[in-house]
Write a protein that holds these residues in place. Structure first.
Motif, PDB file in Angstrom:
ATOM      1  N   ASN A   1       3.437  16.808 -44.289  1.00  0.00           N
ATOM      2  CA  ASN A   1       3.350  15.837 -45.381  1.00  0.00           C
ATOM      3  C   ASN A   1       4.550  15.955 -46.316  1.00  0.00           C
ATOM      4  OD1 ASN A   1       0.932  14.735 -44.515  1.00  0.00           O
ATOM      5  ND2 ASN A   1      -0.314  16.023 -45.845  1.00  0.00           N
ATOM      6  N   GLU A   2       4.904  17.181 -46.662  1.00  0.00           N
ATOM      7  CA  GLU A   2       6.045  17.402 -47.562  1.00  0.00           C
ATOM      8  C   GLU A   2       7.346  16.915 -46.913  1.00  0.00           C
ATOM      9  OE1 GLU A   2       7.986  18.216 -50.964  1.00  0.00           O
ATOM     10  OE2 GLU A   2       5.825  18.229 -50.649  1.00  0.00           O
ATOM     11  N   LYS A   3       7.508  17.193 -45.660  1.00  0.00           N
ATOM     12  CA  LYS A   3       8.711  16.750 -44.938  1.00  0.00           C
ATOM     13  C   LYS A   3       8.800  15.224 -44.932  1.00  0.00           C
ATOM     14  CE  LYS A   3      10.925  17.106 -40.419  1.00  0.00           C
ATOM     15  NZ  LYS A   3      10.784  17.627 -39.054  1.00  0.00           N
ATOM     16  N   GLN A   4       7.653  14.545 -44.752  1.00  0.00           N
ATOM     17  CA  GLN A   4       7.633  13.086 -44.742  1.00  0.00           C
ATOM     18  C   GLN A   4       8.000  12.527 -46.119  1.00  0.00           C
ATOM     19  OE1 GLN A   4       7.306  11.446 -41.763  1.00  0.00           O
ATOM     20  NE2 GLN A   4       7.366  13.575 -41.124  1.00  0.00           N
ATOM     21  N   ARG A   5       7.514  13.172 -47.184  1.00  0.00           N
ATOM     22  CA  ARG A   5       7.834  12.739 -48.550  1.00  0.00           C
ATOM     23  C   ARG A   5       9.344  12.839 -48.829  1.00  0.00           C
ATOM     24  NH1 ARG A   5       3.875  16.249 -50.438  1.00  0.00           N
ATOM     25  NH2 ARG A   5       1.928  15.246 -49.994  1.00  0.00           N
ATOM     26  N   LYS A   6       9.923  13.935 -48.371  1.00  0.00           N
ATOM     27  CA  LYS A   6      11.365  14.154 -48.603  1.00  0.00           C
ATOM     28  C   LYS A   6      12.221  13.159 -47.831  1.00  0.00           C
ATOM     29  CE  LYS A   6      11.052  19.014 -49.774  1.00  0.00           C
ATOM     30  NZ  LYS A   6      11.386  20.394 -49.367  1.00  0.00           N
ATOM     31  N   GLN A   7      11.742  12.710 -46.682  1.00  0.00           N
ATOM     32  CA  GLN A   7      12.506  11.764 -45.874  1.00  0.00           C
ATOM     33  C   GLN A   7      12.479  10.360 -46.450  1.00  0.00           C
ATOM     34  OE1 GLN A   7      11.053  12.089 -41.847  1.00  0.00           O
ATOM     35  NE2 GLN A   7      12.133  14.009 -41.493  1.00  0.00           N
TER      36      GLN A   7
END
Length: 112
Positions: A105-111
């Motif tokens: 989820n965090e990786k998706q937010r950063k992208q």
């Protein structure tokens, strides 16, 4: 009797009032979950209890952390579906969510 009918059963007057639309939604749910599990390795199911605003839901999390959530009638049905899909099922109140899900989820937010 179809797979979905066996898993979700009939709810009497409730299912007769919902008719074909309800059967179609149930079929779409099963199809979605099967495709997710087929397309992802290391899947596990996490059963979420009903709340005041949502019914029981099941989250399937892949080993990458990618996940999908769908409504199910009750925890027993969720366990039956997970067994049919060949994935272990956990009560999220007891196990919590896996850290890989939060990381994904965090990786998706950063992208974004």
């Amino acid at each position: 009797m179809s797979f979905f009918s066996k898993m979700f059963g009939s709810k009497g007057a409730e299912s007769s009032s919902n008719g074909a639309a309800s059967k179609e939604a149930r079929s779409e749910t099963i199809t979605h979950l099967k495709e997710f599990v087929r397309g992802h390795q290391g899947c596990e199911a996490f059963i979420e209890p009903p709340t005041r605003v949502t019914q029981t839901t099941m989250v399937i999390v892949a080993d990458t952390g990618e996940w999908t959530r769908r409504r199910v009638p009750d925890p027993a049905t969720a366990r039956k579906v997970a067994k049919q899909l060949g994935v272990p099922a956990f009560d999220v109140n007891l196990s919590g969510y896996p850290s890989r899900m939060r990381e994904w989820n965090e990786k998706q937010r950063k992208q974004r």
